[in-house]
Scaffold this motif. Sequence first.
Motif, PDB file in Angstrom:
ATOM      1  N   VAL A   1      -0.846  -1.490   6.193  1.00 40.26           N
ATOM      2  CA  VAL A   1      -0.705  -2.752   5.463  1.00 40.26           C
ATOM      3  C   VAL A   1      -1.933  -2.943   4.588  1.00 40.26           C
ATOM      4  O   VAL A   1      -3.067  -2.828   5.079  1.00 40.26           O
ATOM      5  N   PRO A   2      -1.777  -3.204   3.295  1.00 38.22           N
ATOM      6  CA  PRO A   2      -2.957  -3.380   2.440  1.00 38.22           C
ATOM      7  C   PRO A   2      -3.929  -4.409   3.018  1.00 38.22           C
ATOM      8  O   PRO A   2      -3.520  -5.526   3.366  1.00 38.22           O
ATOM      9  N   ALA A   3      -5.184  -4.027   3.128  1.00 42.24           N
ATOM     10  CA  ALA A   3      -6.177  -4.906   3.752  1.00 42.24           C
ATOM     11  C   ALA A   3      -6.298  -6.233   3.018  1.00 42.24           C
ATOM     12  O   ALA A   3      -6.473  -7.287   3.640  1.00 42.24           O
ATOM     13  N   GLU A   4      -6.182  -6.185   1.684  1.00 43.60           N
ATOM     14  CA  GLU A   4      -6.312  -7.427   0.919  1.00 43.60           C
ATOM     15  C   GLU A   4      -5.128  -8.354   1.154  1.00 43.60           C
ATOM     16  O   GLU A   4      -5.244  -9.578   1.011  1.00 43.60           O
ATOM     17  N   TRP A   5      -3.973  -7.784   1.533  1.00 43.29           N
ATOM     18  CA  TRP A   5      -2.821  -8.609   1.854  1.00 43.29           C
ATOM     19  C   TRP A   5      -3.010  -9.295   3.205  1.00 43.29           C
ATOM     20  O   TRP A   5      -2.614 -10.453   3.372  1.00 43.29           O
TER      21      TRP A   5
END
Length: 299
Positions: free
Chosen positions: A278-282
């Motif tokens: 999962v994208p860390a920024e998300w």
Amino acid sequence: MSFTLFPDTRAALAADSLTGLSVGDAFGAQYFVPGMRPGTVPPPPWPWTDDTEEACCLVAALTGGDDAGLDRDRFAALLGRHFDPYRGYGPGAVVMLRQIREGTPWPIAAAAAFDGQGSAGNGAAMRAAPLGAWHADSPARAAAQGALAAEVTHAHPEGIAGGVAVTVAASVAAAARLEGGPVDLLGAVLAHVPHSRVREGLVAATRIRSAQEAAYELGTGTRAMAQDSVPFALWVAAHHLGDYRGAVEACVAAGGDMDTTAAMAGGVVAAHTGAGGVPAEWITAREPLPEWVTASREA
């Protein structure tokens, strides 16, 4: 399955799936905001909806023993205690959960829904993925537990079938992560889903090759029913099993009940990729999960 899962491993798998579910839910929900279009990343923060709230209750109700599974009375009590009607719950769910909060036994509240027909909605499916990840060592056990979890709020066979389908999908996805190698996700799910319109949709999904066709033929949750959302969400998961971003973006691009289909697909895909997929920024953009579920995972 050829591996043994200890309680800490089960909890970690469920937590990864919950991360994927909650981020997908929060991401998808932002596209109901006027002016947001697919292909653009919404500005933070991203509040989550009832999909995540119910999934958190499900995770908090899981016990540590290998065979203990889900405490349904505790699950129902958590649903009644924590539900916030402003999180996007449908009116039927609000009535049922208020009844449970006020002391009505959950089997009575679930059976009374929709004039005694029980709910055929997608609520049992939208929250189910972490339960499947918990049972990564046995899709048959996942199917049985998925049905038991669904029955707490969904007495209609379609609502139960939807919960079973997503639970098994997450179990198979998590097992493939642990064992390695390819997986026929839809085929594995079909082996455990009872005869239903949900199952018919999953059979149709095995013949579909494009997202546009999947959305058109299977539905995207516009009716908020298990049969018009689960087959599409699992088609997306099956075709993006190693690509979390691609999975939730495909749900948004299709329209419909975007937060719910993205929650289902995201929870299944993250069971396979882990939270690292999962994208860390998300994850940072998503509203933090409630402290009571975080505490239950650390206990």
